[in-house]
Design a protein around this motif. Structure first.
Motif, PDB file in Angstrom:
ATOM      1  N   ARG A  71       1.223   8.673   9.551  1.00 49.87           N
ATOM      2  CA  ARG A  71       0.828   9.013   8.181  1.00 49.87           C
ATOM      3  C   ARG A  71      -0.672   9.074   7.981  1.00 49.87           C
ATOM      4  O   ARG A  71      -1.141   9.158   6.845  1.00 49.87           O
ATOM      5  CB  ARG A  71       1.472   8.028   7.207  1.00 49.87           C
ATOM      6  CG  ARG A  71       3.006   8.137   7.190  1.00 49.87           C
ATOM      7  CD  ARG A  71       3.602   7.123   6.231  1.00 49.87           C
ATOM      8  NE  ARG A  71       3.173   5.791   6.606  1.00 49.87           N
ATOM      9  CZ  ARG A  71       3.075   4.772   5.759  1.00 49.87           C
ATOM     10  NH1 ARG A  71       3.387   4.941   4.491  1.00 49.87           N
ATOM     11  NH2 ARG A  71       2.671   3.587   6.171  1.00 49.87           N
ATOM     12  N   LEU A  72      -1.438   9.007   9.059  1.00 51.41           N
ATOM     13  CA  LEU A  72      -2.885   9.108   8.912  1.00 51.41           C
ATOM     14  C   LEU A  72      -3.265  10.424   8.207  1.00 51.41           C
ATOM     15  O   LEU A  72      -4.119  10.447   7.332  1.00 51.41           O
ATOM     16  CB  LEU A  72      -3.540   9.014  10.291  1.00 51.41           C
ATOM     17  CG  LEU A  72      -5.028   8.696  10.301  1.00 51.41           C
ATOM     18  CD1 LEU A  72      -5.384   7.840  11.512  1.00 51.41           C
ATOM     19  CD2 LEU A  72      -5.848   9.961  10.316  1.00 51.41           C
ATOM     20  N   LEU A 115      -1.395  12.087   6.168  1.00 47.93           N
ATOM     21  CA  LEU A 115      -0.963  11.989   4.771  1.00 47.93           C
ATOM     22  C   LEU A 115      -2.016  11.271   3.943  1.00 47.93           C
ATOM     23  O   LEU A 115      -2.366  11.687   2.830  1.00 47.93           O
ATOM     24  CB  LEU A 115       0.368  11.227   4.690  1.00 47.93           C
ATOM     25  CG  LEU A 115       0.838  10.884   3.275  1.00 47.93           C
ATOM     26  CD1 LEU A 115       1.245  12.130   2.515  1.00 47.93           C
ATOM     27  CD2 LEU A 115       1.988   9.885   3.306  1.00 47.93           C
ATOM     28  N   LEU A 116      -2.549  10.198   4.497  1.00 47.13           N
ATOM     29  CA  LEU A 116      -3.593   9.467   3.780  1.00 47.13           C
ATOM     30  C   LEU A 116      -4.822  10.352   3.596  1.00 47.13           C
ATOM     31  O   LEU A 116      -5.398  10.420   2.499  1.00 47.13           O
ATOM     32  CB  LEU A 116      -3.962   8.190   4.534  1.00 47.13           C
ATOM     33  CG  LEU A 116      -5.040   7.338   3.869  1.00 47.13           C
ATOM     34  CD1 LEU A 116      -4.618   6.873   2.481  1.00 47.13           C
ATOM     35  CD2 LEU A 116      -5.392   6.138   4.735  1.00 47.13           C
ATOM     36  N   ASN A 138      -0.715  -7.067   7.595  1.00 56.97           N
ATOM     37  CA  ASN A 138      -0.806  -6.465   8.935  1.00 56.97           C
ATOM     38  C   ASN A 138      -1.339  -7.423   9.993  1.00 56.97           C
ATOM     39  O   ASN A 138      -1.291  -7.110  11.179  1.00 56.97           O
ATOM     40  CB  ASN A 138      -1.759  -5.256   8.911  1.00 56.97           C
ATOM     41  CG  ASN A 138      -1.362  -4.192   7.903  1.00 56.97           C
ATOM     42  OD1 ASN A 138      -0.253  -4.201   7.386  1.00 56.97           O
ATOM     43  ND2 ASN A 138      -2.262  -3.279   7.609  1.00 56.97           N
ATOM     44  N   ILE A 186     -12.027   5.072  -0.655  1.00 58.89           N
ATOM     45  CA  ILE A 186     -11.458   3.902   0.016  1.00 58.89           C
ATOM     46  C   ILE A 186     -12.609   3.229   0.752  1.00 58.89           C
ATOM     47  O   ILE A 186     -13.257   3.858   1.591  1.00 58.89           O
ATOM     48  CB  ILE A 186     -10.348   4.319   0.993  1.00 58.89           C
ATOM     49  CG1 ILE A 186      -9.214   5.023   0.230  1.00 58.89           C
ATOM     50  CG2 ILE A 186      -9.820   3.111   1.757  1.00 58.89           C
ATOM     51  CD1 ILE A 186      -8.058   5.469   1.113  1.00 58.89           C
ATOM     52  N   VAL A 207     -11.272  -2.416  -0.123  1.00 56.86           N
ATOM     53  CA  VAL A 207     -10.403  -3.035   0.897  1.00 56.86           C
ATOM     54  C   VAL A 207     -11.081  -4.299   1.410  1.00 56.86           C
ATOM     55  O   VAL A 207     -12.104  -4.228   2.089  1.00 56.86           O
ATOM     56  CB  VAL A 207     -10.147  -2.072   2.073  1.00 56.86           C
ATOM     57  CG1 VAL A 207      -9.248  -2.733   3.119  1.00 56.86           C
ATOM     58  CG2 VAL A 207      -9.541  -0.758   1.592  1.00 56.86           C
ATOM     59  N   CYS A 208     -10.516  -5.460   1.051  1.00 58.40           N
ATOM     60  CA  CYS A 208     -11.120  -6.710   1.527  1.00 58.40           C
ATOM     61  C   CYS A 208     -10.199  -7.459   2.471  1.00 58.40           C
ATOM     62  O   CYS A 208     -10.594  -8.442   3.081  1.00 58.40           O
ATOM     63  CB  CYS A 208     -11.535  -7.606   0.375  1.00 58.40           C
ATOM     64  SG  CYS A 208     -10.238  -8.657  -0.266  1.00 58.40           S
ATOM     65  N   GLY A 209      -8.954  -7.018   2.595  1.00 53.30           N
ATOM     66  CA  GLY A 209      -8.044  -7.722   3.467  1.00 53.30           C
ATOM     67  C   GLY A 209      -6.756  -6.954   3.648  1.00 53.30           C
ATOM     68  O   GLY A 209      -6.436  -6.051   2.868  1.00 53.30           O
ATOM     69  N   LEU A 210      -6.026  -7.309   4.699  1.00 55.47           N
ATOM     70  CA  LEU A 210      -4.773  -6.619   5.027  1.00 55.47           C
ATOM     71  C   LEU A 210      -3.786  -7.639   5.559  1.00 55.47           C
ATOM     72  O   LEU A 210      -3.240  -7.492   6.650  1.00 55.47           O
ATOM     73  CB  LEU A 210      -5.045  -5.529   6.085  1.00 55.47           C
ATOM     74  CG  LEU A 210      -5.966  -4.400   5.656  1.00 55.47           C
ATOM     75  CD1 LEU A 210      -6.500  -3.652   6.867  1.00 55.47           C
ATOM     76  CD2 LEU A 210      -5.252  -3.440   4.713  1.00 55.47           C
ATOM     77  N   PHE A 236       0.826  -1.205   0.000  1.00 52.88           N
ATOM     78  CA  PHE A 236       0.000   0.000   0.000  1.00 52.88           C
ATOM     79  C   PHE A 236       0.862   1.258   0.000  1.00 52.88           C
ATOM     80  O   PHE A 236       0.544   2.246  -0.677  1.00 52.88           O
ATOM     81  CB  PHE A 236      -0.953   0.015   1.202  1.00 52.88           C
ATOM     82  CG  PHE A 236      -1.866   1.204   1.198  1.00 52.88           C
ATOM     83  CD1 PHE A 236      -2.933   1.272   0.307  1.00 52.88           C
ATOM     84  CD2 PHE A 236      -1.642   2.281   2.047  1.00 52.88           C
ATOM     85  CE1 PHE A 236      -3.767   2.382   0.275  1.00 52.88           C
ATOM     86  CE2 PHE A 236      -2.479   3.404   2.010  1.00 52.88           C
ATOM     87  CZ  PHE A 236      -3.540   3.447   1.129  1.00 52.88           C
ATOM     88  N   ASP A 237       1.961   1.222   0.748  1.00 46.90           N
ATOM     89  CA  ASP A 237       2.849   2.385   0.789  1.00 46.90           C
ATOM     90  C   ASP A 237       3.354   2.739  -0.612  1.00 46.90           C
ATOM     91  O   ASP A 237       3.511   3.918  -0.941  1.00 46.90           O
ATOM     92  CB  ASP A 237       4.055   2.106   1.707  1.00 46.90           C
ATOM     93  CG  ASP A 237       3.631   1.879   3.154  1.00 46.90           C
ATOM     94  OD1 ASP A 237       2.461   2.154   3.494  1.00 46.90           O
ATOM     95  OD2 ASP A 237       4.481   1.411   3.944  1.00 46.90           O
TER      96      ASP A 237
END
Lengths: 342, 342
Positions: free
Chosen positions: A264-265, A267-268, A252, A279, A246-249, A231-232
């Motif tokens: 970076r919240l 920044l997003l 993380n 998103i 967004v279905c998965g991470l 993602f970065d």
């Protein structure tokens, strides 16, 4: 410990993992095979689906579904055979899609069961391309991602159960498709077999630069199923009006704390604002009204060879814990299924 | 330096601000009044709109619109009067909505001009409730937020040009509306005059606890126009399927670096996933097909008293810089407008 005639083997959550699950997270137990009462039926697990979301169920952090309790059987979608029935809708020999969990046998009153469609190419497809992962790819890409011909679509876990379908559907819609996968073999498969335009190895040291070079017109749809460093690398490339289902991470899931700063919240948020991004998190069951269309289209694509689908079968219920640990590390190649019985 | 007959005063961006804009960010210049050629017209600025988005234009970071160049006139929406016309569509005395910027006079070839609708209650409304801020509130709340009766809607900058309208429209849709504003006076106004159910002062030391108590059923729509600590308090309260339209981040605009860690980007991603959130950035011009409906509905609401609207007028072009600096600090009370001429 092979399954024997009067024993039900089951794998329970022995302890909530702190970080990555280990062998100690699970415990294989033996009980007697349960006996169905009137109105119930006994199910023999044939195929057991292992999916990344199960890591979430092992944690008691709030989520869209309650966690598995410690000492309870791990939940999972299964293909099962009816081996005894005191239920008028089912007869011995029927194959059903059920949520029997990590065990040999289970008793059901029929609620939540779906008889397998006889048009399925293979019963195991009900756990993948024609089931939850397939529907996740379908609604996430089409309903949230809304890809248009000529747009650039990026998807990670590109040879996985969901990612492989996302990329192929995006190709059917006329998009430029960039896959991301772990290792040369998977990347080769994504391009040569699945027809992705490019597939990049996220383990490369210059992965962010490779991704930028592969997306000269930026990214219009990023199908998020991994998070983390992928993602970065994606974030700076997202175009005006880009969509991020967004279905998965999975990157993380084993984290025990948030990464170090900066935070970076903001920044997003700024990127969301300045590029009019969308998103959106989702699970497939948010879209019941789309399920019929999914079954019809996906079945057609599969039978006409427009969609290819790969499964990795691991023999034996007792091997489910190790297979699941490997799934979180990206060791599987295709949809991971435990073969529990013939 | 008052305006005199043959002089055009204009305020240019003297230097890009690092952090909050200061008096040195701007420079008041004098030039001769420009002369319109054939096909052009000369506009006299009457009202100048000051809006938070202008902070973005002062920066050369990538955004949805190009930045103002250093030494160029600050851009702004204006209500202007035609004082000379060599353009067949306009005659002297016409009032238009234009993007003339922070100056007394400007020349236009007619492109981008909109003649003011004679049904406007006041010409200045074209810069607020019936213009960009109003349309932002309308499409952001209705098209992205999609509030349903009985849901909880939270909006910050609750007495500002956008927030005040968001909250009132949400009340018209039958929602429970929580405003957030700076100071007792604004909060009182939001409840007593605008009809919000609750309005909280974000300066209170226990603001997060107050917000939680005010939202016993969680938050279904958070209209994001501030960011920062308000978003931090909102995030844990967002419900399954909550919608977050993002139109501004005024709390972040003057930041010169990202906050210290931990990096909560992964936390936000996890929350998006586990609660099926939709976070969507937008600007009003993304929705041209909705503009007619906006004008019709908002005009009706305003004329029937269902929507109240407050303006703060500051006299004199020369006072625009200080007024804008105050806007970013939340010093205005209602839509901020510079009165440039009668």
């Amino acid at each position: 410990m092979p399954q024997t005639n009067n024993i039900n083997r089951r794998i329970v959550l022995a302890a909530r993992p702190h970080g990555a699950p280990t062998a100690e997270t699970f415990r294989l137990e033996e009980t007697v095979i349960p006996t169905p009462a009137t109105g119930q039926l006994l199910l023999r697990t044939i195929h057991l689906s292992l999916d990344p979301y199960m890591r979430g169920r092992m944690s008691d952090a709030p989520s869209y579904a309650p966690p598995v309790a410690v000492n309870e059987v791990m939940g999972a979608g299964t293909v099962a055979r009816v081996v005894a029935s005191f239920h008028s809708d089912y007869k011995v020999g029927d194959l059903v899609l059920s949520y029997s969990g990590w065990q040999d046998y289970s008793v059901s009153d029929g609620s939540g069961l779906i008889k397998l469609d006889s048009s399925l190419i293979k019963p195991s497809h009900a756990l993948g391309v024609m089931g939850m992962p397939g529907f996740t790819a379908y609604v996430g890409l089409l309903d949230i991602g809304q890809p248009k011909a000529g747009e650039t679509v990026v998807v990670a876990a590109a040879t996985g159960a969901v990612g492989s379908l996302v990329g192929q559907i995006a190709k059917l819609k006329g998009c430029h498709v960039i896959g991301i996968a772990g290792g040369v073999e998977k990347c080769k498969y994504a391009v040569e077999e699945l027809g992705f335009d490019v597939c990049l190895d996220h383990r490369s040291s210059d992965f962010p630069q490779q991704l930028k070079a592969a997306c000269p017109k930026g990214i219009d749809v990023y199908f998020e199923n991994v998070g983390g460093a992928v993602f970065d690398a994606v974030l700076p490339l997202l175009n005006l009006f880009a969509r991020v289902p967004v279905c998965g991470l999975i990157a993380n899931y084993n984290a025990t704390e948030l990464p170090k700063g900066p935070d970076r919240l903001a920044l997003l948020a700024r990127t969301v604002l300045t590029r009019s991004l969308k998103i959106q998190g989702f699970i497939n069951s948010n879209y019941p009204e789309r399920h019929d269309a999914f079954l019809r289209e996906m079945s057609d694509w599969l039978k006409t060879g427009k969609i290819k689908y790969r499964e990795e079968f691991v023999e034996g219920l007792e091997n489910a814990p190790q297979a699941f640990i490997g799934l979180l590390e990206g060791k599987n190649f295709g949809k991971l299924i435990i073969d529990v019985a013939e």
